[in-house]
Design a protein around this motif. Structure first.
Motif, PDB file in Angstrom:
ATOM      1  N   LEU A   7       0.829  -1.193   0.000  1.00  0.00           N
ATOM      2  CA  LEU A   7       0.000   0.000   0.000  1.00  0.00           C
ATOM      3  C   LEU A   7       0.866   1.246   0.000  1.00  0.00           C
ATOM      4  O   LEU A   7       1.996   1.224   0.481  1.00  0.00           O
ATOM      5  CB  LEU A   7      -0.884   0.023   1.262  1.00  0.00           C
ATOM      6  N   THR A   8       0.308   2.317  -0.518  1.00  0.00           N
ATOM      7  CA  THR A   8       1.002   3.599  -0.420  1.00  0.00           C
ATOM      8  C   THR A   8       0.925   4.065   1.033  1.00  0.00           C
ATOM      9  O   THR A   8       0.143   3.546   1.834  1.00  0.00           O
ATOM     10  CB  THR A   8       0.347   4.662  -1.318  1.00  0.00           C
ATOM     11  N   ASP A  10      -0.361   6.820   2.065  1.00  0.00           N
ATOM     12  CA  ASP A  10      -1.709   7.362   2.275  1.00  0.00           C
ATOM     13  C   ASP A  10      -2.725   6.239   2.486  1.00  0.00           C
ATOM     14  O   ASP A  10      -3.614   6.344   3.341  1.00  0.00           O
ATOM     15  CB  ASP A  10      -2.142   8.227   1.104  1.00  0.00           C
ATOM     16  N   GLU A  11      -2.629   5.171   1.706  1.00  0.00           N
ATOM     17  CA  GLU A  11      -3.542   4.041   1.863  1.00  0.00           C
ATOM     18  C   GLU A  11      -3.360   3.375   3.223  1.00  0.00           C
ATOM     19  O   GLU A  11      -4.341   3.023   3.888  1.00  0.00           O
ATOM     20  CB  GLU A  11      -3.323   3.016   0.742  1.00  0.00           C
ATOM     21  N   THR A  12      -2.116   3.233   3.637  1.00  0.00           N
ATOM     22  CA  THR A  12      -1.828   2.632   4.938  1.00  0.00           C
ATOM     23  C   THR A  12      -2.409   3.475   6.060  1.00  0.00           C
ATOM     24  O   THR A  12      -3.028   2.952   6.992  1.00  0.00           O
ATOM     25  CB  THR A  12      -0.309   2.456   5.137  1.00  0.00           C
ATOM     26  N   GLU A  13      -2.238   4.778   5.961  1.00  0.00           N
ATOM     27  CA  GLU A  13      -2.758   5.665   7.003  1.00  0.00           C
ATOM     28  C   GLU A  13      -4.288   5.631   7.039  1.00  0.00           C
ATOM     29  O   GLU A  13      -4.890   5.618   8.108  1.00  0.00           O
ATOM     30  CB  GLU A  13      -2.256   7.095   6.799  1.00  0.00           C
ATOM     31  N   ALA A  14      -4.924   5.626   5.874  1.00  0.00           N
ATOM     32  CA  ALA A  14      -6.383   5.553   5.822  1.00  0.00           C
ATOM     33  C   ALA A  14      -6.877   4.246   6.428  1.00  0.00           C
ATOM     34  O   ALA A  14      -7.858   4.230   7.181  1.00  0.00           O
ATOM     35  CB  ALA A  14      -6.864   5.694   4.376  1.00  0.00           C
ATOM     36  N   LEU A  15      -6.187   3.165   6.126  1.00  0.00           N
ATOM     37  CA  LEU A  15      -6.553   1.865   6.694  1.00  0.00           C
ATOM     38  C   LEU A  15      -6.345   1.857   8.203  1.00  0.00           C
ATOM     39  O   LEU A  15      -7.192   1.370   8.962  1.00  0.00           O
ATOM     40  CB  LEU A  15      -5.724   0.761   6.026  1.00  0.00           C
ATOM     41  N   LYS A  18      -9.197   3.891   9.825  1.00  0.00           N
ATOM     42  CA  LYS A  18     -10.468   3.158   9.792  1.00  0.00           C
ATOM     43  C   LYS A  18     -10.467   2.034  10.820  1.00  0.00           C
ATOM     44  O   LYS A  18     -11.455   1.832  11.534  1.00  0.00           O
ATOM     45  CB  LYS A  18     -10.716   2.605   8.385  1.00  0.00           C
ATOM     46  N   ALA A  30      -9.259  -4.649   6.047  1.00  0.00           N
ATOM     47  CA  ALA A  30      -8.882  -4.923   4.655  1.00  0.00           C
ATOM     48  C   ALA A  30      -9.626  -6.147   4.122  1.00  0.00           C
ATOM     49  O   ALA A  30     -10.142  -6.137   2.997  1.00  0.00           O
ATOM     50  CB  ALA A  30      -7.380  -5.119   4.535  1.00  0.00           C
TER      51      ALA A  30
END
Length: 65
Positions: A7-8, A10-15, A18, A30
């Motif tokens: 993941l990027t 940003d994707e990691t942080e969003a995950l 959440k 996920a």
């Protein structure tokens, strides 16, 4: 089966956010997202809404006026 998901940042942080909001692990969040995507629950929902709109078209038109 194990796999690696890259993941990027940003994707990691969003995950991460959440998962924290829901009190769940990032893996659980996920996996739930993958399950939703692969079972296409959104398409089922849209189909149900479309059938309700078709069924109640006259009422919805009157309410819109």
């Amino acid at each position: 089966m194990a796999m690696t998901l890259r993941l990027t940042d940003d994707e990691t942080e969003a995950l991460r956010r959440k998962a924290a909001e829901e009190g769940r692990s990032m893996q659980d969040v996920a996996r739930a997202a993958i399950n939703r995507y692969t079972t296409d629950e959104d398409a089922q929902f849209r189909t149900m809404v479309a059938s309700i709109v078709d069924r109640d078209r006259e009422l919805l038109d009157r309410l819109a006026q």
